[in-house]
Design a protein around this motif. Structure first.
Motif, PDB file in Angstrom:
ATOM      1  N   UNK A  87      31.503  42.325  47.775  1.00 32.87           N
ATOM      2  CA  UNK A  87      31.389  43.679  48.337  1.00 32.87           C
ATOM      3  C   UNK A  87      31.534  44.735  47.251  1.00 32.87           C
ATOM      4  N   UNK A  88      32.543  44.584  46.400  1.00 33.40           N
ATOM      5  CA  UNK A  88      32.803  45.574  45.353  1.00 33.40           C
ATOM      6  C   UNK A  88      31.640  45.651  44.374  1.00 33.40           C
ATOM      7  N   UNK A 105      40.909  34.252  43.336  1.00 40.17           N
ATOM      8  CA  UNK A 105      42.137  34.220  44.133  1.00 40.17           C
ATOM      9  C   UNK A 105      43.014  35.429  43.842  1.00 40.17           C
ATOM     10  N   UNK A 106      43.046  35.864  42.595  1.00 41.75           N
ATOM     11  CA  UNK A 106      43.815  37.060  42.232  1.00 41.75           C
ATOM     12  C   UNK A 106      43.238  38.290  42.933  1.00 41.75           C
ATOM     13  N   UNK A 107      41.911  38.380  42.969  1.00 42.59           N
ATOM     14  CA  UNK A 107      41.284  39.502  43.687  1.00 42.59           C
ATOM     15  C   UNK A 107      41.678  39.468  45.167  1.00 42.59           C
ATOM     16  N   UNK A 139      42.120  46.505  45.128  1.00 41.69           N
ATOM     17  CA  UNK A 139      41.314  45.382  44.644  1.00 41.69           C
ATOM     18  C   UNK A 139      40.057  45.896  43.947  1.00 41.69           C
ATOM     19  N   UNK A 140      39.440  46.910  44.534  1.00 38.37           N
ATOM     20  CA  UNK A 140      38.239  47.495  43.946  1.00 38.37           C
ATOM     21  C   UNK A 140      38.529  48.067  42.560  1.00 38.37           C
ATOM     22  N   UNK A 150      37.570  47.704  36.854  1.00 34.71           N
ATOM     23  CA  UNK A 150      38.140  47.785  35.502  1.00 34.71           C
ATOM     24  C   UNK A 150      37.769  46.544  34.679  1.00 34.71           C
ATOM     25  N   UNK A 151      37.881  45.385  35.269  1.00 31.19           N
ATOM     26  CA  UNK A 151      37.589  44.146  34.547  1.00 31.19           C
ATOM     27  C   UNK A 151      36.092  43.968  34.298  1.00 31.19           C
ATOM     28  N   UNK A 152      35.285  44.513  35.188  1.00 30.27           N
ATOM     29  CA  UNK A 152      33.828  44.361  35.069  1.00 30.27           C
ATOM     30  C   UNK A 152      33.162  45.520  34.326  1.00 30.27           C
ATOM     31  N   UNK A 153      33.913  46.558  34.012  1.00 24.95           N
ATOM     32  CA  UNK A 153      33.322  47.758  33.433  1.00 24.95           C
ATOM     33  C   UNK A 153      32.450  47.489  32.197  1.00 24.95           C
ATOM     34  N   UNK A 154      32.891  46.633  31.242  1.00 23.55           N
ATOM     35  CA  UNK A 154      32.031  46.385  30.074  1.00 23.55           C
ATOM     36  C   UNK A 154      30.642  45.882  30.455  1.00 23.55           C
TER      37      UNK A 154
END
Length: 226
Positions: free
Chosen positions: A48-49, A116-118, A130-131, A136-140
């Motif tokens: 979804x995010x 699982x962390x998400x 969560x979003x 933040x982790x996917x920004x690059x």
């Protein structure tokens, strides 16, 4: 194994109820209270995010293009790469047999733990928290997406840039392999001799290390100024 507080720092989220994070990093080989249900939930939240983030990128991306890049961003290999970057394997609880075989650094195990962390963050803090962590982790990766690069990996993009300027393709060479056989870490150099560019990538596989080296090459001034 490192304390979970360190993992919270790396993902940028502090849990109100630590049991969710503990369960998220528990493999089924370690306990009957493992992370598979949280992984299922995290997979849905992630889809979804990422889908919404891609929808916001550009109006002219059609459904087919968006579906392809979303699939690329949520696949096991991409999640495992994120797991490597945050060092999730340093926090995983796995059984002795699994640990002996290097299971805590197996791509599938790390990708499952990241999902699982998400899921754990969603339960503990809600969708917006969560979003925030996921973006933040996917920004690059998300920041590089354009109509021209949508769905392409770093090696493909680098190759296309060089070919458009009639320059030779980069060469990739493994310059070091670290660690025991079940937990090897590859160090790869990408060399673009005509531009004097040399970058280094590190990964759990040669392919992952090559992708990182290619990504670093794309950010050099020599490539940006072509």
């Amino acid at each position: 194994m490192l304390p979970l507080e360190e993992l919270e720092k790396r993902i940028g989220y502090t849990f109100k109820n630590k049991k969710y994070l503990k369960r998220a990093v528990t493999h089924r080989s370690f306990s009957s209270e493992h992370n598979e249900r949280l992984e299922f939930l995290g997979d849905s939240v992630l889809g979804c995010v990422i889908g919404y983030a891609l929808f916001q990128k550009e109006d002219h991306f059609n459904e087919g293009s968006l579906s392809r890049v979303r699939a690329n961003l949520v696949k096991m290999q991409t999640l495992a790469e994120i797991g490597e970057k945050i060092g999730v394997w340093e926090f995983l609880c796995v059984g002795e047999g699994e640990m002996h075989q290097g299971g805590n650094r197996r791509p599938s195990t790390m990708s499952d733990a990241v999902e699982a962390i998400f899921g754990a963050i969603f339960i503990d803090g809600g969708f917006e928290q969560a979003q925030t962590v996921i973006i933040r982790l996917y920004e690059p990766m998300l920041s590089q997406l354009t109509a021209a690069t949508l769905g392409k990996d770093a090696k493909t993009m680098l190759q296309e840039v060089l070919q458009s300027k009639h320059l030779g393709l980069p060469s990739y060479e493994v310059v070091d392999v670290k660690g025991a056989a079940h937990e090897q870490e590859f160090v790869v150099e990408a060399v673009i001799s005509k531009l004097g560019v040399v970058t280094t990538g590190v990964g759990r596989s040669r392919r992952q290390a090559e992708q990182e080296a290619a990504q670093k090459a794309l950010t050099t001034e020599a490539i940006k100024n072509l």
